[in-house]
Design a protein around this motif. Structure first.
Motif, short mmCIF file in Angstrom:
data_model
loop_
_atom_site.label_atom_id
_atom_site.label_comp_id
_atom_site.label_asym_id
_atom_site.label_seq_id
_atom_site.Cartn_x
_atom_site.Cartn_y
_atom_site.Cartn_z
N SER A 298 28.96 38.32 27.98
CA SER A 298 30.39 39.03 28.09
C SER A 298 30.66 39.62 29.47
CB SER A 298 30.65 40.12 27.32
OG SER A 298 29.85 41.19 27.34
N SER A 301 33.07 38.05 32.65
CA SER A 301 34.30 38.25 32.68
C SER A 301 34.63 39.22 33.96
CB SER A 301 35.08 38.95 31.75
OG SER A 301 34.42 40.22 31.09
N SER A 302 33.48 39.60 34.65
CA SER A 302 33.75 40.43 35.83
C SER A 302 33.54 39.54 37.08
CB SER A 302 32.38 41.25 35.90
OG SER A 302 32.42 42.43 34.80
N LYS A 304 35.43 37.66 39.13
CA LYS A 304 37.00 37.34 39.36
C LYS A 304 37.18 36.36 40.18
CE LYS A 304 38.01 41.36 36.97
NZ LYS A 304 38.78 41.07 35.69
N ASN A 323 37.24 37.61 26.21
CA ASN A 323 37.50 37.96 27.73
C ASN A 323 37.16 36.78 28.67
OD1 ASN A 323 34.85 37.72 27.92
ND2 ASN A 323 34.58 40.09 28.07
N GLY A 325 39.28 34.80 29.16
CA GLY A 325 40.62 34.40 29.89
C GLY A 325 40.84 35.19 31.08
N ASN A 326 39.93 36.20 31.61
CA ASN A 326 39.88 37.00 32.49
C ASN A 326 39.59 36.48 34.09
OD1 ASN A 326 40.77 39.32 31.08
ND2 ASN A 326 38.61 40.10 31.13
N LEU A 327 38.91 35.10 33.57
CA LEU A 327 38.56 34.25 34.74
C LEU A 327 39.62 33.31 35.27
CD1 LEU A 327 34.91 33.36 33.32
CD2 LEU A 327 35.51 35.12 34.82
N THR A 328 40.73 33.98 36.02
CA THR A 328 41.75 33.19 36.09
C THR A 328 41.62 32.22 37.29
OG1 THR A 328 42.44 35.29 37.41
CG2 THR A 328 43.42 35.17 35.16
N THR A 347 42.93 33.01 24.55
CA THR A 347 42.78 33.51 26.01
C THR A 347 42.37 32.45 26.86
OG1 THR A 347 40.61 34.10 25.62
CG2 THR A 347 42.24 35.90 25.41
N ASN A 350 45.03 31.45 29.25
CA ASN A 350 45.31 32.27 30.73
C ASN A 350 44.67 31.65 31.72
OD1 ASN A 350 46.38 34.19 28.93
ND2 ASN A 350 44.77 35.57 28.78
#
Length: 811
Positions: A298, A301-302, A304, A323, A325-328, A347, A350
């Motif tokens: 998990s 997701s950090s 970026k 999460n 979806g945080n890897l935009t 997600t 995203n």
């Protein structure tokens, strides 16, 4: 070049021009005070002049990016003041002169991108002033001496990549403590990576990919822990080696400046380090083709700035973390060929910078999130194939206006194919086969002017084939097989080439080009107007009935005389009988010159049949049954029943049959097939070395294509025909090749037709005792197995060929 008079010239810089021809010898002989000579980035040819020796004060010789050839002059080793020698990106050949090791002030030696061979002279490793050594992309070989780096305390850059070096990386490399760039990829280095590579505080790039380096035990991975001391490290390339075992958790403690991590194509097991998210500046994670297990951490997701995540071809399970979806910043995400399960997270929508997304060959269930089709950048590749996805294909698919290739095959998708798919105007490859789509084929597909491949086979589609498909000039492969389509098949465009389309398994299609062997459409029969008054019609009808009754009586009488009939009208429906005399005339009286081969149940002759419009003009193959052989009549019956209602491009097609008497009054039975000009597969696999007139060979592409053709035929026989049929004697001699090297399975004399409701191995309509060829066990794909296994074999082959390395090999 009029430079001879410039005797006091110290710098001559003619770089970045379009100079041609050879370097004049006057440069060395006349310019005796020359310090810097820069002729780089031109189009110079010829040899490096040995006259440079006469310029004792020269310090810099730069001739890179030209077309210089020949050898490096050994006399360059006498230029005692030379500091920079740059002759890379030329066509120089031969060995590296050992005399270069006598240059006491040499700091930069750049010989890369040439055709140099031999070993690196030991004298080179003793140049204590050397800061850069670049010999990449040559043909150099040999090993690196154990003490090679003992005197290179000033060395910063070393590039040995793309050569033929072998042996271990010496531990003495730790003495060159100023190394910042270490490139040794694409060689044959073996052994472990010495932990001493972690003693370089300025190291920012280490690339050891495509070697034979290994690690298995925890101590073999010690170098990862020592690399945590390299606080400037940006690139770590270890892919395509022989690393095994578990990746140490210390990987997560590498420098936060790390941008690229490559561990692909190894045998690394265990889980991906759970704290990999500590490497906050990672942009590229390349881990494909390993044996990683458990779930995705998990902490990913950090990251970026992550733009590439490739973990395909592993054994990772569990669900995709919400999460993700945080890897935009992700541009490419490949999770294919793992054991992921669960539903696809919403997600994923995203990830608004994605160009490619591959989730194929997993165990995903549930619907496709409509948000996937709202990613405006998704343009190169989208694959959801070989999962267990259900529901409809979202109408939002039309939003992917720039998508080039879309795969959703081998799922459980249902409903109609949405007409909004027409919005994908740049789509070239569309694969929707092996689903449960129903309804008609959307005519909007024919308006996608860039469409090259369309496969919507093995669904529940009905209705007619849109005639406008014939107007798609870019379409080169169309597969509509195994649906419930009906009506006329067009004859222009892609339909004009029978090898470019597949329509089998649609029993109500008609027309098309002759090679498709479909029945003519009733609408093609000319509707003639009445030429007689209506009052004459009853008289015509009565007369017709009388004539028909007379003909019927004659036929019954003739049938009783010959007492030989086709096995059953149902099994041979659609085939017209042919007489013995016609076959005798076609085969020149069954002459020995026309004999193609002989088996236990019959002999096969080549013939030319008038009025036959088969695959190869009028040529046919006539199998004459040896009726005196026990069970030969049953073989005739079995073959007729097996092929009577079968229609598939990879099955040998029956043209007609003959059940009559010969000129001596003996019973005569024969089956007429399309002639296969390239003979049997056995004739290609088992060459007669004594025959030097014609030697036949199969390349790899032909072998794989034939293998697929046979697998398609077996899949049809087992799963998609009117009744399941087991061939029982598939072997190379029963696989025939037409003039296009397309394989056709034949000889159904031992075939079993399963009764309705029976299991795979229970009773059949033909009982013939022992089946197959005695002493012969057909390899691999020839074996009859449940169709789901055979079809899965095909899917795996396509996936292997269609991953990020090889998208499409064969259709």
């Amino acid at each position: 070049m009029a430079l001879g008079g410039c005797t006091n010239l110290t710098t001559l810089d003619l770089s970045r021009n379009h100079l041609q021809g050879e370097i004049p010898g006057e440069i060395g002989s006349s310019l005796k005070n020359l310090v810097t000579l820069n002729l780089s980035r031109n189009d110079l040819s010829g040899h490096i002049p040995g006259s440079l020796l006469r310029s004792p004060s020269i310090q810099t010789v730069s001739m890179f990016l030209n077309r210089l050839s020949g050898r490096i002059p050994p006399v360059l080793g006498n230029l005692s003041n030379l500091k920079y020698l740059q002759v890379d990106h030329n066509a120089l050949s031969g060995p590296i002169p050992s005399s270069l090791g006598m240059l006491p002030k040499l700091s930069r030696l750049s010989l890369g991108f040439n055709n140099l061979s031999g070993v690196i002279p030991n004298s080179i490793w003793n140049i204590s002033s050397l800061a850069l050594l670049s010999v990449q992309e040559n043909m150099l070989s040999g090993t690196i001496p154990p003490n090679a780096f003992s005197n290179l305390h000033l060395l910063q850059d070393i590039s040995l990549d793309v050569n033929h070096f072998h042996g271990p990386i010496p531990a003495a490399i730790g003495n060159a403590s100023n190394i910042a760039l270490l490139q040794m990829s694409q060689n044959f280095f073996s052994g472990i990576v010495p932990p001493e590579v972690g003693s370089f505080p300025n190291l920012f790039r280490i690339n050891l990919q495509q070697n034979l380096l290994h690690a298995k035990e925890p101590k073999d991975w010690e170098f990862i822990t020592t690399l945590t001391n390299c606080t400037q490290l940006q690139v770590l390339g270890l892919g395509t080696n022989k690393f095994e075992g578990v990746l140490p958790d210390s990987l997560s403690n590498l420098s936060t400046s790390l941008v690229q991590l490559g561990l692909q194509e190894n045998k690394i097991s265990g889980s991906i380090p759970k704290d990999i998210g500590n490497l906050i500046n990672l942009q590229f994670i390349i881990l494909y083709t390993n044996s990683f297990t458990q779930t995705l951490p998990s902490s990913l997701s950090s990251l970026k700035f992550l733009s590439l995540l490739q973990v395909n071809e592993n054994k990772i399970s569990g669900s995709i973390p919400q999460n993700i979806g945080n890897l935009t910043e992700l541009i490419s995400l490949d999770l294919s060929m793992n054991a992921f399960g669960g539903t696809l997270p919403r997600t994923l929508g995203n990830l608004t910078n994605l160009l490619t997304l591959d989730l194929s060959s997993n165990n995903f269930t549930g619907p496709i999130p409509s948000g996937l089709f709202n990613i405006p950048t998704l343009s190169e590749y989208l694959s959801l194939s070989s999962n267990n996805l259900e529901g409809s294909l979202p109408h939002e698919i039309g939003n992917l206006k720039n998508l080039v290739e879309f795969h959703a095959e081998s799922n459980k998708l249902s409903g109609e194919i949405p007409s909004t798919i027409g919005g994908c105007q740049l789509l070239q490859q569309l694969y929707l086969q092996n689903n449960k789509f129903e309804g008609t084929i959307p005519s909007i597909l024919s308006q996608m002017k860039g469409l090259q491949t369309l496969d919507i086979s093995s669904n529940n589609l009905s209705g007619q084939i849109p005639k406008s498909f014939a107007d798609l000039t870019t379409l080169y492969y169309l597969n509509l097989s195994f649906n419930s389509l009906a009506g006329e098949v067009p004859i222009t465009g892609v339909f004009a080439n029978s090898s470019a389309i597949s329509i089998q398994g649609n029993g109500n299609l008609c027309g098309g080009v002759p090679n498709l062997h479909l029945a003519p459409c009733s609408l093609q029969l000319e509707k003639k107007k009445h030429k007689f008054p209506v009052a004459c019609m009853p008289i015509s009808i009565i007369a017709t009935l009388v004539v028909l009754a007379f003909i019927y009586k004659l036929l019954l009488t003739w049938q009783n005389k010959i007492q030989a009939t086709i096995p059953s009208t149902t099994s041979m429906q659609g085939y017209q009988l042919i007489s013995y005399s016609q076959l005798a005339r076609a085969t020149d009286g069954f002459s020995a010159g026309n004999l193609l081969g002989s088996g236990s149940f019959g002999s096969v002759y080549k013939g030319e049949l008038d009025g036959h419009a088969g695959e190869n003009s009028n040529l046919v193959a006539v199998k004459v049954l040896k009726l005196q052989t026990p069970k030969a009549p049953k073989s005739f019956t079995a073959e007729c029943k097996a092929l009577g209602n079968m229609r598939h491009r990879n099955l040998l097609k029956i043209v007609t049959v003959c059940s009559s008497i010969d000129t001596r009054g003996n019973e005569f039975k024969a089956i007429v097939y399309d002639f296969m000009p390239n003979g049997s597969l056995e004739g290609w696999l088992h060459l007669d070395t004594s025959d030097q007139a014609e030697q036949k060979y199969l390349n790899l592409h032909q072998r794989v294509t034939i293998l697929l053709d046979v697998a398609y035929a077996l899949d049809y026989l087992h799963c998609h025909g009117p009744a399941p049929v087991v061939h029982c004697d598939v072997k190379p001699s029963n696989v025939l090749l037409d003039d296009n090297m397309v394989a056709h399975v034949g000889d159904f004399g031992l075939a079993k037709i399963l009764n309705e409701g029976s299991s795979f191995l229970e009773q059949s309509t033909s009982s013939m005792g022992f089946r197959g060829t005695i002493g012969y066990a057909a390899p691999g794909v020839w074996c009859w197995k449940p169709c789901v296994q055979a079809w899965r074999c095909l899917q795996l082959w396509h996936s292997c060929a269609g991953n990020s390395h090889w998208k499409e090999a064969h259709r």
